[in-house]
Write a protein that holds these residues in place. Structure first.
Motif, PDB file in Angstrom:
ATOM      1  N   THR A 139       0.825  -1.213   0.000  1.00  0.00           N
ATOM      2  CA  THR A 139       0.000   0.000   0.000  1.00  0.00           C
ATOM      3  C   THR A 139       0.858   1.262   0.000  1.00  0.00           C
ATOM      4  O   THR A 139       2.021   1.266   0.426  1.00  0.00           O
ATOM      5  N   ARG A 140       0.247   2.316  -0.481  1.00  0.00           N
ATOM      6  CA  ARG A 140       0.833   3.647  -0.371  1.00  0.00           C
ATOM      7  C   ARG A 140      -0.312   4.580  -0.007  1.00  0.00           C
ATOM      8  O   ARG A 140      -1.194   4.857  -0.817  1.00  0.00           O
ATOM      9  N   ILE A 141      -0.301   5.006   1.234  1.00  0.00           N
ATOM     10  CA  ILE A 141      -1.376   5.856   1.740  1.00  0.00           C
ATOM     11  C   ILE A 141      -0.845   7.284   1.775  1.00  0.00           C
ATOM     12  O   ILE A 141       0.243   7.535   2.301  1.00  0.00           O
ATOM     13  N   LEU A 142      -1.617   8.179   1.213  1.00  0.00           N
ATOM     14  CA  LEU A 142      -1.184   9.571   1.150  1.00  0.00           C
ATOM     15  C   LEU A 142      -1.178  10.165   2.547  1.00  0.00           C
ATOM     16  O   LEU A 142      -2.185  10.111   3.254  1.00  0.00           O
ATOM     17  N   LYS A 143      -0.029  10.744   2.950  1.00  0.00           N
ATOM     18  CA  LYS A 143       0.049  11.314   4.295  1.00  0.00           C
ATOM     19  C   LYS A 143      -0.110  12.822   4.247  1.00  0.00           C
ATOM     20  O   LYS A 143      -0.811  13.408   5.052  1.00  0.00           O
ATOM     21  N   SER A 151      -2.372  12.333  -5.777  1.00  0.00           N
ATOM     22  CA  SER A 151      -3.223  12.247  -4.581  1.00  0.00           C
ATOM     23  C   SER A 151      -4.176  11.070  -4.741  1.00  0.00           C
ATOM     24  O   SER A 151      -5.312  11.210  -5.206  1.00  0.00           O
ATOM     25  N   ASN A 153      -4.739   6.992  -2.806  1.00  0.00           N
ATOM     26  CA  ASN A 153      -4.289   5.864  -2.001  1.00  0.00           C
ATOM     27  C   ASN A 153      -4.275   4.619  -2.871  1.00  0.00           C
ATOM     28  O   ASN A 153      -5.218   4.373  -3.624  1.00  0.00           O
ATOM     29  N   ASP A 155      -3.615   0.417  -3.091  1.00  0.00           N
ATOM     30  CA  ASP A 155      -3.436  -0.889  -2.444  1.00  0.00           C
ATOM     31  C   ASP A 155      -3.297  -1.928  -3.562  1.00  0.00           C
ATOM     32  O   ASP A 155      -4.268  -2.224  -4.255  1.00  0.00           O
ATOM     33  N   ARG A 175      -9.555   7.949  -3.694  1.00  0.00           N
ATOM     34  CA  ARG A 175      -9.316   9.370  -3.397  1.00  0.00           C
ATOM     35  C   ARG A 175     -10.353   9.814  -2.370  1.00  0.00           C
ATOM     36  O   ARG A 175     -11.535   9.512  -2.494  1.00  0.00           O
ATOM     37  N   LYS A 322     -13.530   5.605  -5.284  1.00  0.00           N
ATOM     38  CA  LYS A 322     -12.809   4.359  -5.014  1.00  0.00           C
ATOM     39  C   LYS A 322     -13.201   3.322  -6.056  1.00  0.00           C
ATOM     40  O   LYS A 322     -14.363   3.220  -6.457  1.00  0.00           O
TER      41      LYS A 322
END
Ligand SMILES: *[C@@H]1O[C@H](CO)[C@@H](O)[C@H](O)[C@H]1NC(C)=O
Ligand SMILES: *[C@@H]1O[C@H](CO)[C@@H](O)[C@H](O)[C@H]1NC(C)=O
Length: 684
Positions: A139-143, A151, A153, A155, A175, A322
């Protein structure tokens, strides 16, 4: 006798009863064991080794005894696939992030250009692991929101099953509300295969053969369209002098179910299987790339190909979104050396049927993947009312009918954020759409043989378990009067028109073998100038034949400037037709259906060829689907109903001038689907 037998053998009978009892218990026990096994592992699976999950230093490896796959951690790149005694099916020369990966092309809203993002994960997680199944997540979750990074997220999931020769991948892109405006143009999964091994590509029964290598392309001559190369000195001599262009291997979504590559030694196949089109953008006839020289195999989830930027995902005003893409199945197969390599293709097609039968899959563990029991059904029947063709309702066959996000008539062809569910009606007009993900949809259709688009009047709301049966639907295709003449077949393609042979020096044998797809040859746009060196196309209603006399694309003509440079100028086609009578003070109708347009403008003049005069009708600037350059026989469909007042027409010979007025490029132009002139209503 019997009585005696019973009496005498009483103890023997008791003994037999005991044996039966024991047998009964044993059978029962077996059944119980089987029930337990069915719940856990089907018996046949137990013959396969358990799935092993192994953590390495910067990688993780999953091995199910049939093959092993290695991922980089936490990015989630597929770096190695070991199978059939081959150390890596992917190209080892490439960097780890350039072998098997997901990627996205995007940009800030209203900005030119493309930003590529390989969606490197930042966190790795084992979602599930036992001896039958492993599911991994990267995963890469926007922080922090910043405008220079995507922008979204991400998975990325991978599933390896026991006894399954291949792996599944899917991704959830999300998003959240309030995120910055962006445009997203492409989302796909790509595999770059071992160049030494994979030399034979198969896309369909007809389109398959030994392919050029990446090196052959690198040494070839780049043609006008930059992705096309003339192979000047390929390693396989019979490819010399041929064109290679990845767009020649495109396929419509509805047919893009299995494609890939074969290694002739050891005999091994690598296949991209797409078990459902529900997550692909643009509906069933959207075309896209498949496999191409590299050797490369793609799964295109959405792209601007054959549609233009209009099909890009525009995120505005912070709308949340999503979507689950996939799972797709990457299938590996092999045969012993004495067997024909083409059995790999046949076997891959069989596997594709197995995968489509299993859809929607039971095993993906993301909550976002909607299982079969949560989905719904819509069924009904669609008939056509065209009173000029038949006094009674017409029962068309093979109507395309589907659900897509609520929108205007025909909007499904550029719809991209939601899921689409399509089918074709049977020969009695009935349709049955199943496995629909809960949501709010419009029901769309189009009918081969009729112009225009159908949309059902109500929205259709699917909840888990919905079974919606609609009453008989009736489509009224555009029609204002009787047909005076028509050109082509309303099927949304230009396939039925004249498609020239390619220049002898610009052929791809792959498109010759499959004659029906001759339109995929390179450079056909310039054949127009060669066939019509002086006068432009003139079509005489009554004596011309659209199959031989109507060039499949309304393209520009090339000329040479004084300095020797090639340039392109607009062309004007003519349709000449006779009218026995003209009904005064009435409107005739020109039904004009276009199969493609690219930076084009169609101007129509009637019995007046003076280009200085304002045209009777113009489409204005339309289209960026690029189907001419990319050898599609259609791009996006457009339909116009144009009134032609009777005072523009005369008794006797009339001429309609069709001018594609945007010159300068070889790839600006149109493809017609169908043209019809209708008389005014009778007894008006
Ligand atoms: C479905 O979508 C349309 C258009 O956005 C909207 O007007 C309608 O209220 C929606 N229906 C449901 C049940 O959400
Ligand atoms: C013909 O169509 C035009 C619109 O395109 C309309 O203004 C006109 O009234 C129509 N004429 C007749 C006779 O129906």
């Amino acid at each position: 006798m019997k009585k005696v037998w019973w009496k005498r053998k009483w103890s023997y009978f008791l003994g037999l009863l005991g044996i039966f009892l024991q047998l009964f218990l044993l059978i029962n026990e077996c059944a119980a064991t089987r029930r337990i096994n069915e719940k856990n592992i089907p018996l046949d699976l137990q013959t396969y080794p358990p799935v092993k999950f192994i953590r390495l230093n910067k990688h993780v490896l999953v091995d199910n005894g049939l093959f092993s796959i290695t991922f980089s951690v936490p990015d989630g790149m597929v770096v190695n696939i070991k199978y059939n005694g081959i150390d890596n099916l992917l190209e080892n020369k490439n960097k780890e992030n350039n072998r098997g990966y997901w990627d996205i092309v995007w940009n800030k809203a209203e900005k030119q250009g493309n930003i590529f993002d390989k969606l490197e994960g930042t966190k790795f997680e084992v979602i599930f692991q036992d001896e039958n199944q492993v599911e991994l997540s990267f995963t890469r979750i926007l922080k922090t929101l910043n405008s220079s990074s995507l922008s979204m997220n991400i998975d990325k999931r991978f599933i390896i099953l026991r006894g399954s020769s291949g792996f599944y991948s899917y991704a959830i892109f999300e998003r959240l509300e309030g995120w910055p405006d962006i445009d997203v143009y492409q989302g796909r999964m790509a595999f770059k295969l071992n160049e030494k091994l994979f030399s034979y590509m198969a896309i369909s029964d007809e389109r398959q053969r030994i392919m050029p290598t990446a090196q052959d392309r690198a040494m070839g001559r780049q043609l006008d369209y930059k992705e096309a190369v003339l192979l000047t000195g390929p390693s396989t001599s019979f490819l010399k002098g041929e064109v290679d262009d990845k767009y020649q291997y495109s396929v419509e979504n509805k047919d893009n179910k299995v494609h890939g590559w074969i290694s002739p030694s050891p005999k091994t196949g690598f296949w991209m299987i797409t078990p459902s089109s529900e997550f692909q953008a643009g509906g069933p006839v959207k075309q896209d790339l498949t496999s191409h020289t590299g050797p490369i195999t793609l799964s295109m989830f959405f792209s601007t190909h054959y549609a233009g930027e209009i099909i890009g995902l525009r995120f505005r005003n912070g709308e949340p979104w999503k979507k689950v893409f996939g799972p797709i199945f990457i299938y590996l197969n092999s045969v012993p050396n004495e067997e024909d390599i083409l059995t790999l293709w046949t076997d891959a097609k069989e596997q594709m049927l197995i995968e489509t039968e299993k859809w929607p899959y039971e095993f993906p563990l993301s909550q976002d993947f909607v299982g079969a029991d949560q989905r719904g059904i819509v069924c009904g029947r669609l008939l056509v009312n065209d009173s000029y063709m038949s006094k009674t309702l017409i029962t068309p066959n093979s109507t395309f009918i589907g659900l897509a996000a609520p929108g205007d008539v025909g909007s499904w062809q550029i719809e991209n954020k939601g899921y689409q569910f399509w089918t074709q009606t049977n020969n009695e007009g009935y349709f049955f759409i199943n496995n629909i993900i809960p949501g709010n949809y419009s029901l769309y259709a189009w009918v081969p043989g009729f112009i225009g688009d159908y949309k059902y009047k109500d929205y259709i709301s699917i909840i888990p378990g919905s079974r919606i049966r609609l009453q008989t639907l009736v489509y009224y295709p555009p029609r204002n009067g009787p047909t005076l003449w028509e050109i082509g077949i309303p099927d949304r393609t230009a396939e039925e028109f004249f498609i020239p042979n390619p220049q002898p020096k610009l052929q791809n044998q792959l498109c010759i073998a499959h004659y029906e797809e001759k339109f995929r040859q390179y450079g056909l746009w310039d054949r127009y100038t060669e066939i019509y060196p002086n006068n432009d196309l003139i079509y005489i209603v009554g004596s011309s034949n659209y199959q031989t006399d109507w060039f499949f694309a309304h393209v520009n003509k090339y000329i040479y400037k004084d300095n020797g440079d090639k340039t392109y100028i607009p062309t004007t086609w003519q349709i000449v037709f006779d009218l026995q009578e003209v009904k005064d003070f009435s409107n005739y109708t020109l039904q004009l259906a276009l199969a493609s347009s690219n930076e084009a403008e169609l101007q129509i003049r009637i019995n007046d060829q003076n280009p200085e005069h304002a045209p009777h009708f113009t489409t204005g600037s339309i289209g960026k689907d690029n189907a001419i350059a990319r050898h599609g026989i259609h791009g996006l469909y457009r339909m116009y109903s144009i009134d032609i007042p009777s005072d523009l027409l005369t008794i006797g010979s009339n001429t309609m001038f069709l001018k594609q007025s945007r010159g300068s490029s070889s790839w600006s132009g149109l493809m017609y689907d169908y043209i019809r002139l209708e008389g005014p209503l009778k007894n008006e």
